[in-house]
Design a protein around this motif. Sequence first.
Motif, PDB file in Angstrom:
ATOM      1  N   ILE A  54      -5.862 -17.405  41.969  1.00  0.00           N
ATOM      2  CA  ILE A  54      -6.614 -17.719  43.183  1.00  0.00           C
ATOM      3  C   ILE A  54      -7.790 -16.746  43.190  1.00  0.00           C
ATOM      4  N   ALA A  55      -8.980 -17.281  42.932  1.00  0.00           N
ATOM      5  CA  ALA A  55     -10.139 -16.438  42.624  1.00  0.00           C
ATOM      6  C   ALA A  55     -11.126 -16.388  43.782  1.00  0.00           C
ATOM      7  N   ALA A  56     -11.377 -15.176  44.271  1.00  0.00           N
ATOM      8  CA  ALA A  56     -12.376 -14.983  45.322  1.00  0.00           C
ATOM      9  C   ALA A  56     -13.635 -14.390  44.697  1.00  0.00           C
ATOM     10  N   ASN A  57     -14.613 -15.242  44.447  1.00  0.00           N
ATOM     11  CA  ASN A  57     -15.953 -14.773  44.057  1.00  0.00           C
ATOM     12  C   ASN A  57     -15.943 -13.932  42.776  1.00  0.00           C
ATOM     13  N   ILE A  58     -15.272 -14.416  41.753  1.00  0.00           N
ATOM     14  CA  ILE A  58     -15.203 -13.707  40.473  1.00  0.00           C
ATOM     15  C   ILE A  58     -16.243 -14.307  39.527  1.00  0.00           C
ATOM     16  N   SER A  59     -16.991 -13.432  38.833  1.00  0.00           N
ATOM     17  CA  SER A  59     -18.052 -13.925  37.950  1.00  0.00           C
ATOM     18  C   SER A  59     -17.441 -14.576  36.712  1.00  0.00           C
ATOM     19  N   PRO A  60     -18.177 -15.504  36.090  1.00  0.00           N
ATOM     20  CA  PRO A  60     -17.677 -16.178  34.885  1.00  0.00           C
ATOM     21  C   PRO A  60     -17.338 -15.196  33.763  1.00  0.00           C
ATOM     22  N   GLU A  61     -18.096 -14.101  33.626  1.00  0.00           N
ATOM     23  CA  GLU A  61     -17.813 -13.118  32.565  1.00  0.00           C
ATOM     24  C   GLU A  61     -16.449 -12.470  32.785  1.00  0.00           C
TER      25      GLU A  61
END
Length: 256
Positions: A54-61
Amino acid sequence: ACPEQLSGRRLVVSAGGTHEPIDPVRFIGNRSSGRQGVAIASAAAARGADVVLIAANISPEVLAPLGESTAAPGAGTARIVEAPTALDMEAAVRSEASSADAVVMAAAVADFRPSHPGISKIKKHRLADGAGPATGGADEAVGPAGGPAPIELVANPDILAGLVADPPQPGQLIVGFAAETGDEEGDALAHGAAKARRKGAHLLAVNAVGDGRGFGDVPNAVVVLDPQGAEVARGEGTKAEVAELLLDLIAERLPR
Ligand code: C5P
């Protein structure tokens, strides 16, 4: 199978930092990158688990290693659910956790959110003369005396405490994180122990940040506590090594 393997286990991991909208273009946020949570999700998938991040605003890198971890032989699967705000995260965690063997809350969830986010971009011009207080949904950032409008906040739900109080799946393992600093009221570990008792998670991984005394000097040092605040394990190293330590503890606590 090796006891530390997680084949066929279902894990939900939250990661990143929530953004709480002030208006459509502004938010209250925090500096969490999501790296520790992604490291846990990746290591779990590599051990054969089926993981939902569950990802909150994580960059693609930062997210990239998760995809790579599922390519190896024997690896499980990984799925990403985006949850930018605390309320999104609460809904996603509760729904995904209903079929999970373990839930790891590594996300930095904002404690508060603006109570009435503007429906259009708040303007800074048009200074008040008797414009009155900024009200909910208004697009004028003007306070009662013509100064900047205050932003009224309301408390977000504590997702972790909610899971402990009312587990979506009976018997599932619930793991939390706490970044703590030492101050004159006590050291980081004492704060962590108080939080462990308050939140009641089966395991609470305490990170000392900027403590200057012992374990906080190492960038990724954790002490893992039980719900009574007693030490279960400690370790340090890369975020990947901290992830492996936690997964060992999780794996040995899952029912056979
Ligand atoms: O912010 P705090 O130190 O209280 O966070 C400790 C733990 O509680 C973390 O695992 C975090 O993900 C979780 N938490 C939560 N909901 C909140 C605040 C924190 O689940 N509203």
